[in-house]
Write an enzyme that holds these catalytic residues in place. Structure first.
Site, mmCIF file in Angstrom:
data_model
loop_
_atom_site.group_PDB
_atom_site.id
_atom_site.type_symbol
_atom_site.label_atom_id
_atom_site.label_comp_id
_atom_site.label_asym_id
_atom_site.label_seq_id
_atom_site.Cartn_x
_atom_site.Cartn_y
_atom_site.Cartn_z
ATOM 1 N N LYS A 103 18.336 18.541 23.909
ATOM 2 C CA LYS A 103 18.285 17.944 22.575
ATOM 3 C C LYS A 103 18.961 18.771 21.488
ATOM 4 C CE LYS A 103 16.510 14.708 21.316
ATOM 5 N NZ LYS A 103 15.097 14.362 21.036
ATOM 6 N N SER A 116 14.779 21.053 20.999
ATOM 7 C CA SER A 116 13.452 20.579 21.366
ATOM 8 C C SER A 116 12.769 21.662 22.190
ATOM 9 C CB SER A 116 13.575 19.292 22.183
ATOM 10 O OG SER A 116 12.418 19.105 22.983
ATOM 11 N N HIS A 160 24.396 -5.379 7.689
ATOM 12 C CA HIS A 160 23.273 -5.658 8.610
ATOM 13 C C HIS A 160 23.311 -4.721 9.809
ATOM 14 C CE1 HIS A 160 22.964 -9.564 6.441
ATOM 15 N NE2 HIS A 160 24.278 -9.481 6.467
ATOM 16 N N GLU A 174 16.789 14.699 8.506
ATOM 17 C CA GLU A 174 15.505 13.990 8.581
ATOM 18 C C GLU A 174 14.556 14.486 7.486
ATOM 19 O OE1 GLU A 174 14.609 12.977 13.124
ATOM 20 O OE2 GLU A 174 15.263 15.016 12.807
#
Ligand code: ARG
Length: 462
Positions: free
Chosen positions: A287, A281, A160, A294
């Protein structure tokens, strides 16, 4: 660009509309079948020669012409633009006739594009599956190398997405290794059903020439010939099985990607990706984004989409061949390209990942993840598990209130909850013991994980 003469022109008085002709064309993507199309055509030519349809001289001419087409396709990138072809089959035939004349016009005797395209696709897929299996194996190797190089590292295991019990880092690596082992099995299994020859089924009813189909199968290295001509030209189960197997590879890659993405966040801080597989970024200078992972996660959806389009395309088709089936190839090709790319990028990520071992073991020692060990301790002292669970639950609540871990409670505090608790409980609560006790096969004890790593290494050789 000159337009080829249609393979089916005789019955037609008028020209195809340009918009429709473009819509109908598959050469834009099925040119990838050129090599296997030529190979299958050479086998068919031998079949026709043995059947007495072609003379040895004609068969020789055809074979030389086909070899030349293949050589030219390999050498000249503009070759595919040389004529505006309907599909790869008409491209080859048009060039063959241009090269050798009349003998080329005899090649299609006793054959249809329906058995031809099914044969081509199976031949192509056989190679693609072998290639993909090798790339799955490379990803497994990257996981195994990473696990072996970090055999002492621990991290929290989650259920979980809540801290559950600590596990060894190689155990985590081997979990993904297992998924990819099943993928290799599935691809190998699929290959068995791909490896059946449809050629000789002609359009739908079987060929009327005495072509020795077993000999064709031997020449093209198929393990068997199809048993029913109607099924042979309309079966695309093998495409679906392949895309289905790719879909599961993508499920596994996507789950791995998700773990890696999570573990590179500041909140987890277990991994850092190499600059080689991350991006920045355009606005926020600080970043470092895990774009590689992804994209792998994102591209899974694209492969699943091909699965659904194939299922939908096939489900309402009457026997036998229907042009809808031309849609099979882009799904198969793109599933192969995408899955292969995602495997390669994932291997690259794994080979360049930086583990933050301290942070991982720090996380593995916090969050009361040894509560089950405490319950097991009480069970060993004779308490029924259900009662031990309840007792430890109260101890955990107390520890949370005090803001400490279980092993940070004093013996006095512990004994006030249960008189069965003695000084040796602290040993039972240590991280080492927690791992050590998971000693049954499949568990995360150091001994079992060591054996599992060795077994995984051996399995890569098979
Ligand atoms: N381009 C076609 C395909 O991919 C080849 C088979 C065409 N057969 C036919 N009868 N029109 O399916």
């Amino acid at each position: 660009m000159t337009k080829e003469k249609n393979l089916w022109g005789g019955r037609f008085g008028g020209e195809a509309d340009k918009t429709f002709a473009e819509f109908n064309r598959s050469f834009r993507f099925d040119h990838r079948l050129l090599e296997v199309d030529v190979r299958a055509s050479i086998a068919h030519c031998h079949g026709l020669q043995v059947a007495g349809v072609l003379t040895a001289e004609e068969a020789n001419q055809i074979q030389r012409g086909l070899d030349q087409i293949l050589a030219q396709a390999g050498a000249d990138s503009e070759y595919f633009n040389s004529i505006e072809s309907e599909d790869v089959h008409s491209f080859v035939e048009t060039h063959l006739v241009a090269l050798i004349g009349d003998a080329g016009r005899k090649l299609h005797t006793g054959r249809s594009r329906n058995d031809q395209v099914a044969t081509d696709l199976r031949l192509w897929l056989r190679g693609a599956i072998d290639d993909l299996i090798a790339r799955v194996r490379s990803t497994q190797e990257a996981l195994l190398d990473l696990g072996e190089a970090n055999s002492g590292v621990v991290l929290p295991g989650y259920t979980h997405l809540q801290r559950a019990q600590p596990v060894q880092f190689p155990h985590w690596c081997l979990a993904y290794f297992e998924m990819f082992s099943r993928d290799r099995e599935r691809l190998t299994d699929t290959r068995g059903r791909v490896n059946v020859l449809p050629l000789g089924s002609a359009a739908l009813a079987g060929t009327s020439y005495p072509i020795d189909r077993e000999a064709l199968a031997r020449e093209l290295e198929f393990a068997a010939i199809s048993r029913n001509s109607l099924d042979a030209v309309s079966d695309r189960d093998f495409c679906l099985e392949f895309v289905g197997a790719c879909s599961l590879v993508m499920v596994h890659l996507s789950r791995l990607a998700e773990d890696i993405i999570l573990y590179t966040t500041a909140e987890f801080g277990f991994f850092e990706l190499s600059d080689a597989v991350a991006t920045g970024s355009s606005l926020m200078p600080q970043k470092k984004n895990p774009d590689s992972m992804e994209l792998v996660r994102g591209k899974a959806g694209r492969v699943f989409g091909h699965n659904v389009s194939l299922l939908t395309m096939l489900k309402g088709l009457p026997l036998a061949y229907n042009k809808d089936m031309q849609e099979d190839k882009e799904a198969v090709f793109d599933a192969f390209d995408t899955t292969g790319q995602c495997l390669d990028v994932t291997s690259l990520v794994l080979r360049n990942i930086d583990l933050k071992e301290e942070r991982m073991s720090e996380a593995a020692s916090h969050g009361h993840m040894n509560a089950t060990e405490l319950a097991d301790y009480l069970v060993r002292k004779g308490m029924p598990f259900r009662e031990a669970h309840e007792t430890v639950g109260r101890i955990v609540m107390h520890a949370i209130e005090r803001g400490v871990e279980l092993q940070e409670l004093s013996l006095g505090e512990l004994r006030s909850m249960s008189a069965l608790l003695d000084a040796d409980v602290f040993e039972a609560l240590s991280l080492g013991e927690t791992l050590e006790t998971k000693a049954q096969p499949g568990g995360t004890s150091p001994a079992r994980v060591g054996e599992a790593l060795a077994a995984a290494r051996a399995s890569l050789l098979s």
